[in-house]
Structure formats: C-alpha cells, structure tokens
Design an enzyme around this catalytic site. Structure first.
Site, mmCIF file in Angstrom:
data_model
loop_
_atom_site.group_PDB
_atom_site.id
_atom_site.type_symbol
_atom_site.label_atom_id
_atom_site.label_comp_id
_atom_site.label_asym_id
_atom_site.label_seq_id
_atom_site.Cartn_x
_atom_site.Cartn_y
_atom_site.Cartn_z
ATOM 1 N N ILE A 1 3.921 18.361 8.903
ATOM 2 C CA ILE A 1 4.362 18.272 7.502
ATOM 3 C C ILE A 1 5.438 19.317 7.193
ATOM 4 O O ILE A 1 5.664 19.678 6.047
ATOM 5 C CB ILE A 1 3.191 18.396 6.500
ATOM 6 N N ASP A 2 6.103 19.783 8.266
ATOM 7 C CA ASP A 2 7.124 20.816 8.071
ATOM 8 C C ASP A 2 8.205 20.372 7.073
ATOM 9 O O ASP A 2 8.720 21.188 6.302
ATOM 10 C CB ASP A 2 7.747 21.206 9.417
ATOM 11 N N LEU A 3 8.550 19.099 7.076
ATOM 12 C CA LEU A 3 9.631 18.659 6.176
ATOM 13 C C LEU A 3 9.175 18.665 4.716
ATOM 14 O O LEU A 3 9.964 18.947 3.805
ATOM 15 C CB LEU A 3 10.134 17.266 6.582
ATOM 16 N N ARG B 1 1.189 14.550 13.394
ATOM 17 C CA ARG B 1 1.856 14.192 12.134
ATOM 18 C C ARG B 1 2.162 15.474 11.367
ATOM 19 O O ARG B 1 1.445 15.850 10.437
ATOM 20 C CB ARG B 1 0.976 13.237 11.322
ATOM 21 N N ARG C 1 -4.451 10.331 5.098
ATOM 22 C CA ARG C 1 -3.368 11.285 5.251
ATOM 23 C C ARG C 1 -2.376 11.237 4.082
ATOM 24 O O ARG C 1 -1.801 12.245 3.696
ATOM 25 C CB ARG C 1 -2.663 10.980 6.572
ATOM 26 N N CYS D 1 -3.421 12.402 13.699
ATOM 27 C CA CYS D 1 -4.304 11.254 13.718
ATOM 28 C C CYS D 1 -4.087 10.494 15.017
ATOM 29 O O CYS D 1 -3.290 10.925 15.854
ATOM 30 C CB CYS D 1 -4.088 10.370 12.496
ATOM 31 N N LYS E 1 0.835 -1.217 0.000
ATOM 32 C CA LYS E 1 0.000 0.000 0.000
ATOM 33 C C LYS E 1 0.863 1.258 0.000
ATOM 34 O O LYS E 1 0.633 2.186 -0.776
ATOM 35 C CB LYS E 1 -0.899 -0.010 1.250
ATOM 36 N N ASN E 2 1.878 1.287 0.867
ATOM 37 C CA ASN E 2 2.650 2.516 1.028
ATOM 38 C C ASN E 2 3.615 2.779 -0.126
ATOM 39 O O ASN E 2 4.218 3.845 -0.212
ATOM 40 C CB ASN E 2 3.378 2.514 2.374
ATOM 41 N N ARG F 1 -8.381 -0.520 5.245
ATOM 42 C CA ARG F 1 -7.524 0.486 4.618
ATOM 43 C C ARG F 1 -6.193 -0.115 4.200
ATOM 44 O O ARG F 1 -5.538 0.410 3.290
ATOM 45 C CB ARG F 1 -7.251 1.639 5.590
ATOM 46 N N ASP G 1 5.486 0.472 11.892
ATOM 47 C CA ASP G 1 4.264 -0.201 11.439
ATOM 48 C C ASP G 1 4.196 -1.667 11.862
ATOM 49 O O ASP G 1 3.195 -2.340 11.596
ATOM 50 C CB ASP G 1 4.125 -0.081 9.905
HETATM 51 N N1 EPU Z 1 7.769 14.094 10.579
HETATM 52 C C1 EPU Z 1 8.086 15.397 10.877
HETATM 53 N N2 EPU Z 1 7.852 16.346 9.925
HETATM 54 C C2 EPU Z 1 7.321 16.046 8.708
HETATM 55 C C3 EPU Z 1 7.026 14.701 8.409
HETATM 56 C C4 EPU Z 1 7.248 13.753 9.371
HETATM 57 O O1 EPU Z 1 8.558 15.704 11.963
HETATM 58 O O2 EPU Z 1 7.152 16.959 7.896
HETATM 59 C C5 EPU Z 1 8.014 13.072 11.587
HETATM 60 C C6 EPU Z 1 6.770 12.264 11.951
HETATM 61 O O3 EPU Z 1 5.996 12.923 12.913
HETATM 62 C C7 EPU Z 1 7.369 10.971 12.423
HETATM 63 C C8 EPU Z 1 8.577 10.800 11.525
HETATM 64 O O4 EPU Z 1 8.870 12.110 11.019
HETATM 65 O O5 EPU Z 1 7.821 11.129 13.735
HETATM 66 C C9 EPU Z 1 8.381 9.847 10.375
HETATM 67 O O6 EPU Z 1 7.187 10.145 9.676
HETATM 68 P P1 EPU Z 1 7.076 9.965 8.113
HETATM 69 O O7 EPU Z 1 6.945 11.306 7.476
HETATM 70 O O8 EPU Z 1 8.165 9.083 7.624
HETATM 71 O O9 EPU Z 1 5.658 9.245 7.967
HETATM 72 P P2 EPU Z 1 4.748 9.324 6.685
HETATM 73 O O10 EPU Z 1 5.577 9.447 5.493
HETATM 74 O O11 EPU Z 1 3.669 10.303 6.910
HETATM 75 C C10 EPU Z 1 4.736 6.751 6.207
HETATM 76 C C11 EPU Z 1 3.738 5.643 6.191
HETATM 77 C C12 EPU Z 1 3.287 5.319 7.605
HETATM 78 C C13 EPU Z 1 4.514 4.929 8.422
HETATM 79 C C14 EPU Z 1 5.556 6.056 8.378
HETATM 80 C C15 EPU Z 1 6.840 5.722 9.078
HETATM 81 C C16 EPU Z 1 2.665 5.984 4.053
HETATM 82 C C17 EPU Z 1 1.433 6.294 3.311
HETATM 83 N N3 EPU Z 1 2.587 6.047 5.380
HETATM 84 O O12 EPU Z 1 4.065 7.883 6.762
HETATM 85 O O13 EPU Z 1 2.432 4.196 7.488
HETATM 86 O O14 EPU Z 1 4.147 4.674 9.746
HETATM 87 O O15 EPU Z 1 5.864 6.368 6.999
HETATM 88 O O16 EPU Z 1 7.431 4.617 8.507
HETATM 89 O O17 EPU Z 1 3.677 5.665 3.453
HETATM 90 C C18 EPU Z 1 0.663 2.744 8.061
HETATM 91 O O18 EPU Z 1 0.827 2.192 6.961
HETATM 92 O O19 EPU Z 1 -0.069 2.262 8.967
HETATM 93 C C19 EPU Z 1 1.345 4.014 8.329
HETATM 94 C C20 EPU Z 1 0.987 4.846 9.283
#
Ligand code: EPU
Length: 421
Positions: free
Chosen positions: A123-125, A121, A92, A116, A22-23, A399, A307
């Site tokens: 999105i600053d990055l 979560r 998301r 969530c 999925k991811n 999902r 995960d």
């Molecule tokens: N983070 C920041 N700033 C940002 C983005 C992320 O501080 O702008 C932090 C997050 O809060 C977290 C860490 O960085 O502490 C990692 O988050 P990441 O951005 O890698 O998560 P994501 O890309 O939003 C994906 C998966 C998640 C999985 C995470 C971590 C998808 C669609 N989702 O989320 O999957 O937990 O990577 O591996 O790819 C799931 O499938 O159940 C799920 C939640």
C-alpha cells in the site's frame, strides 16, 4: 461450509442481466464519509463484500440502510475513525476508507490490509499520496495511524512497479477533495471504477477534472453535500458471462452492460473466435466457429484486466493450440493453474506467464476456490467439463458474483450448492 456443484455439458442459452460493479460500489460507499448529508447509491450488487462495507461504515458512525439494490448512507454525530482488523482482514478493499477519513475527520486508524492469495499487495502508493497531501502516517500494532492538521494540494506521481493503482488513486482523490488548492495526480488509474467514483464525488460538489485519464486534477472545496448515484455495470461479471457462452458453445444475450468498458477483452476474445455484437436489448455472445489460441497480457486499464485472467485461461484450456497468458499486475496470481490441471488441463508456468496447451476435453473434479476470479474460472471450466465439478470454499464467489448459480441456471446451466463433507 458450502460447496458449489457444477454438472457440465450444457450449451448456455438465454438472457442474463449484469449487476452493478462491486469495485465501483465499494469506494463510492466509502466516499459517503466525506458528505454532510444523506447519500443514495443505486444498482448496488447483493454481495458479501458490500455487506462488509456496510458493517465497516456503521462501525465508523454512519447510519446505513441496505435494501434491494439501494444503499442509503447518512452521517451521524458519532463519527469514529478506527477500521478494525476483523473487518479489514475479510476485505482488503476496506483500505479505501483511509482517504475519506483523513479528508473529513483528519484522523484515521485503519488495519494494515496485508497480502492475499493473489500475491503481495503493498500500500506504499496509498501512503505516498496521502503523505504528499500533508497527512502524517505511521504503522503501529498492525494499523496505519494517520493524522492531518492541514491538507494541502500537491502534484503527486502515483506510479509503482506495476503501473497505476486503482485504490491508491481513489484514496488520494478522496482526501484531496478537502485539501487546500489544487492536487494533480499523475499516473492515476484510468479504470472505469475510478471514473465512477469521481463522477459521484462531483455530484457531491467536488471539483475534479481528468478522471479516466492518467492526469487527474482535484481542486479543494470546503464541503460536500449528499448525492444520488447509480453504480456502473460490472465489466468483470460481463466478461465472465461472455466466456461462459464461449466455453459452452452457447448463444446468450447479456443485458444491462457497457461494452465500452471491455474493449481489450472484446478484442482478445474476438481474435479467439468469439462473436460479441450489439443486438436489440443487449449484447449477443456466441462462437463464430472453432476457437483459436490467443496470447494475452494483463495490464492496467484500458489494457486487459487481471480480473479476467483466470477466466480467459479456463477458455484457452480447451482451445486447440498454445496460448500464452502473462500476468503483469499480480505476477503470482496463478493459483487456479493447478486446479485447472486437476481437471485435465495442460498448463505450465514460466515465471509470470502461463503456457496453455489446449486439450480436447476437461473432466469434472473436486477443486478448491482460492480467490474470487480463480473461483469463477473453476465454474467456467466446470460448465464445459465432462461430469461433475465440486468447487469448495464457495464464499470467495459470494464476495463478487451476485446470484451466480441462479443467473447461470437461467441460461440452462446445472449448478447447485451442497454442504461440504
Ligand atoms: N501496488 C503497489 N503499491 C500500492 C498499491 C498497489 O505496488 O500501494 C501494485 C499492486 O501490487 C499491483 C498493482 O499495483 O501490482 C495494481 O494494484 P491496484 O492497487 O490497482 O489494486 P487494488 O486497487 O488493490 C483493485 C481491485 C482488484 C483488481 C485491481 C487491479 C478493488 C476493490 N479491487 O485492487 O480487484 O484486481 O484493482 O485492477 O477495486 C477483484 O475484484 O477480484 C480484485 C482483486
């Protein structure tokens, strides 16, 4: 609303086939926004999140056909750039259309995804990466409003408090594909799903090096063509079925997976006493004897995946001794703890660590699914518990786990759906 009922006590046996990730699939589908031609994505899992992405791409003016495990996506002349709240709020990962929209249309309005149940979560990055490429971004009325007259390659450090970010790396990489010159992403996420996305972009004509390492280089190109791609197997689904075999003292074969994406999980589960070996036609999972407690810390790839944290905790609830499970990606991702305790587990939280004292036996109970992976942990606990476990809010599972009850039942489990009272 439906609930899932699990009747515990069966040792799983047989063969299960793993679906596409999925991811991986979600950002790859979003990446088709960058193409001028038809793209064909194969090994697509049949999941609610994929259907949401199909709807989102249609809203953005893409023609999408979704049949079996194949999605065909083609751009139309009616391109739109608004990703509305009603879609983004249900998933998301919709935020991963931001990079491709800025890259291709130079304009995007994407609903701000918000937090969530697994915690904040931010999105600053994502915003940092896109701003560094030259996009102008502001938050207005709950939307990220983005415009870019010109995108220029840049060197961008994409590390946050919790390390790298999967979707921020994906968004930055996708926008950088059309930026002038070279972009270097330092502290890029190394997850196999990011590699898979880069491999797809390369098939479309992008120039990308270093995917799967913390330093990704993108050299801007003028256009991308259509491409055909088969999505990698879902490593988290593989890990979940591995634990299903271990927790029921079963003996199963997992087909269509890649163990090289699961090194940390295999290492920890092997230490716990689970045997995971390549055999003809797949991977055999069973116990070597009694299980031992383990200490696990979640980390960005190639570390132990967040995960798989909830499912691993379910396994440790019935493993004699004390296990410590520390969450370093989402320090609040512990909603499953109270539900497991309702089933007789003995877990207490110390900050972002869960201390699990193994009990002899869990007992079935009504429990609440709170997010995708926590729901999977409930199914696993239910498989090993005495009696019946009723898991409400089953839509979380739909999902991210394709046909979970069919697949589990093929292995001998007794799982079915009922209407919630
Ligand atoms: N983070 C920041 N700033 C940002 C983005 C992320 O501080 O702008 C932090 C997050 O809060 C977290 C860490 O960085 O502490 C990692 O988050 P990441 O951005 O890698 O998560 P994501 O890309 O939003 C994906 C998966 C998640 C999985 C995470 C971590 C998808 C669609 N989702 O989320 O999957 O937990 O990577 O591996 O790819 C799931 O499938 O159940 C799920 C939640």
């Amino acid at each position: 609303m439906e609930k899932l009922v699990v009747e515990g006590g069966v040792r799983l046996r047989g063969t299960v086939e793993i679906s596409g990730a999925k991811n991986s699939c979600l950002p790859i589908m979003a990446a088709t926004i960058l193409a001028d031609e038809r793209c064909v994505i194969k090994n697509v899992p049949s999941l609610a999140d994929i259907t949401t992405m199909v709807r989102l791409l249609k809203t953005l003016g893409m023609r999408v056909e979704y049949e079996g495990d194949t999605v065909v996506i083609e751009p139309t002349k009616e391109r739109k750039f608004i990703a509305p709240y009603k879609l983004v709020s249900t998933m998301r990962a919709s935020v991963c259309v931001l990079g491709p929209l800025i890259g291709k249309i130079r304009q995007a309005e994407v609903s701000f995804p918000g937090g969530c149940v697994i915690g904040p979560r931010p999105i600053d990055l994502h915003l940092k990466g896109l701003t560094a490429l030259g996009a102008e971004l502001k938050i207005q009325r709950g939307y990220i409003i983005a415009k870019a007259k010109r995108l220029r390659g840049a060197t961008i450090y994409l590390g946050g408090h919790f390390g790298s970010s999967v979707l921020a790396t994906a968004n930055t990489m996708m926008a950088a594909v059309f930026a002038e010159g070279k972009t270097i992403i330092e502290n890029a996420a190394c997850e196999p799903e990011v590699q898979d996305l880069a491999d797809f972009l390369i098939k479309m004509g992008a120039s990308i090096k270093g995917q799967g390492t913390p330093r990704v280089e993108v050299l801007g190109v003028k256009k991308l063509t259509g491409a055909e791609h088969s999505v990698i197997p879902d490593r988290i689904e593989t890990g979940t079925y591995t634990i299903a075999a271990a927790i029921t003292d079963g003996d199963i074969i997992i087909k269509g997976t890649r163990l090289d994406h699961l090194t940390a999980v295999i290492d920890n589960l092997t230490e716990a006493g689970v045997s995971i070996t390549h055999v003809k036609g797949g991977v055999r999972v069973r116990r070597r004897g009694g299980l031992s407690p383990i200490d696990v810390t979640t980390l960005p790839y190639p570390g132990f995946p967040t995960d798989m944290q909830a499912q691993t905790m379910a396994l440790m609830t019935m493993t004699k001794g004390i296990s410590v499970i520390t969450e370093k990606i989402y320090p609040e991702r512990f909603i499953h703890v109270s539900e497991l305790n309702r089933m007789g587990a003995e877990i207490h939280l110390e900050g972002s660590s869960a201390i699990v004292r193994g009990v002899k036996q869990l007992s079935g109970a009504p429990v609440m699914a709170s997010d995708l992976r926590a729901s999977a942990a409930m199914v696993l606990a239910g498989l090993a518990a005495d009696g019946r476990t009723d898991i409400s809010r089953v839509y979380h599972l739909d999902r991210g786990y394709e046909q979970i009850e069919e697949k589990m039942n093929t292995l001998g489990a007794r799982i079915w759906r009922e209407k919630e009272d």
